[in-house]
Scaffold this motif. Sequence first.
Motif, short mmCIF file in Angstrom:
data_model
loop_
_atom_site.label_atom_id
_atom_site.label_comp_id
_atom_site.label_asym_id
_atom_site.label_seq_id
_atom_site.Cartn_x
_atom_site.Cartn_y
_atom_site.Cartn_z
N UNK A 183 0.74 17.41 8.43
CA UNK A 183 -0.43 16.65 7.96
C UNK A 183 -0.37 16.46 6.45
N UNK A 184 0.01 17.51 5.73
CA UNK A 184 0.08 17.42 4.27
C UNK A 184 1.08 16.35 3.83
N UNK A 185 2.23 16.30 4.46
CA UNK A 185 3.25 15.29 4.11
C UNK A 185 2.70 13.89 4.35
N UNK A 186 2.05 13.68 5.50
CA UNK A 186 1.50 12.36 5.82
C UNK A 186 0.34 12.00 4.88
N UNK A 187 -0.50 12.98 4.56
CA UNK A 187 -1.60 12.72 3.63
C UNK A 187 -1.09 12.31 2.25
N UNK A 188 -0.05 12.98 1.79
CA UNK A 188 0.52 12.65 0.48
C UNK A 188 1.09 11.24 0.49
N UNK A 189 1.75 10.85 1.58
CA UNK A 189 2.32 9.50 1.68
C UNK A 189 1.19 8.46 1.67
N UNK A 190 0.14 8.70 2.42
CA UNK A 190 -0.98 7.76 2.47
C UNK A 190 -1.72 7.70 1.13
N UNK A 191 -1.83 8.85 0.48
CA UNK A 191 -2.49 8.87 -0.82
C UNK A 191 -1.67 8.10 -1.85
N UNK A 192 -0.37 8.20 -1.75
CA UNK A 192 0.51 7.45 -2.66
C UNK A 192 0.34 5.95 -2.45
N UNK A 193 0.19 5.51 -1.21
CA UNK A 193 -0.04 4.09 -0.91
C UNK A 193 -1.33 3.62 -1.58
N UNK A 194 -2.38 4.42 -1.47
CA UNK A 194 -3.66 4.07 -2.10
C UNK A 194 -3.50 3.99 -3.61
N UNK A 195 -2.79 4.93 -4.20
CA UNK A 195 -2.58 4.93 -5.67
C UNK A 195 -1.78 3.70 -6.12
N UNK A 196 -0.78 3.32 -5.33
CA UNK A 196 0.02 2.14 -5.69
C UNK A 196 -0.85 0.88 -5.71
N UNK A 197 -1.73 0.76 -4.73
CA UNK A 197 -2.63 -0.40 -4.71
C UNK A 197 -3.61 -0.34 -5.88
N UNK A 198 -4.10 0.85 -6.19
CA UNK A 198 -4.99 1.01 -7.35
C UNK A 198 -4.29 0.56 -8.63
N UNK A 199 -3.03 0.93 -8.77
CA UNK A 199 -2.25 0.55 -9.96
C UNK A 199 -2.06 -0.97 -10.02
N UNK A 200 -1.82 -1.58 -8.85
CA UNK A 200 -1.67 -3.04 -8.83
C UNK A 200 -2.98 -3.73 -9.21
N UNK A 201 -4.09 -3.18 -8.78
CA UNK A 201 -5.40 -3.75 -9.13
C UNK A 201 -5.64 -3.62 -10.63
N UNK A 202 -5.28 -2.46 -11.20
CA UNK A 202 -5.48 -2.24 -12.63
C UNK A 202 -4.65 -3.21 -13.48
N UNK A 203 -3.50 -3.63 -12.97
CA UNK A 203 -2.62 -4.54 -13.70
C UNK A 203 -2.83 -6.00 -13.30
N UNK A 204 -3.84 -6.30 -12.53
CA UNK A 204 -4.01 -7.63 -11.95
C UNK A 204 -4.91 -8.55 -12.77
N UNK A 205 -4.84 -8.47 -14.06
CA UNK A 205 -5.68 -9.33 -14.91
C UNK A 205 -5.35 -10.81 -14.74
N UNK A 206 -4.11 -11.12 -14.45
CA UNK A 206 -3.69 -12.53 -14.36
C UNK A 206 -3.86 -13.13 -12.96
N UNK A 207 -4.36 -12.35 -12.02
CA UNK A 207 -4.52 -12.87 -10.66
C UNK A 207 -5.75 -13.76 -10.55
#
Length: 196
Positions: A81-105
Amino acid sequence: MGRYATPAGSSASIERGSARLLVVAAVATVALATPAALAAQAEAVGETPLKVGVINVDAVALQSPAGQAFQQELAAFQEEVLIELQARQETVREIEARIAEADSLSVEERRVLEREYQDALTEFQRFQQDKQEEATVLQGEGQARIREEIGPVIAAIQSDLGYDLVLNSTSPIILFFSERIDLTQLAIERLEAGSP
């Protein structure tokens, strides 16, 4: 003939609620506080003295084969469960980072990205909840296997050594009590007679 009480954590004791637990706690407290008085009463009527024993059910459960197998099963489940949670949490963080950099969208592109973020976050939370429910089921099944394994051992110890009362040493739970200390019928008779 004695009575074997189910160890703590059984579904029956949970369903009966906190009132039953308070009664069991009170009975166990009285039994622990007055073994000398019970023994004196038994001697006064010519019976053999009452025998009271305690068992650390937690320690027995942990050392039992079923307990050790359950610990390994639970550890493997938690690691998975911990391995899967970390993978899913990383996916959420990646999307958060894309939103933070999305000024030109554009507004629509930003909306799509935010929807993707909400979906990923919802999936993460749903996964957490599902795994918590699975862990609860796993724990219940593991405890049932442990009870099935140690219950007969406790009953055999009581029978072989002639104990009238066997308590869990780590909680106020009665594991076994003999007819000699069951005052239920006496209480009923006194109630019917209207005397304390």
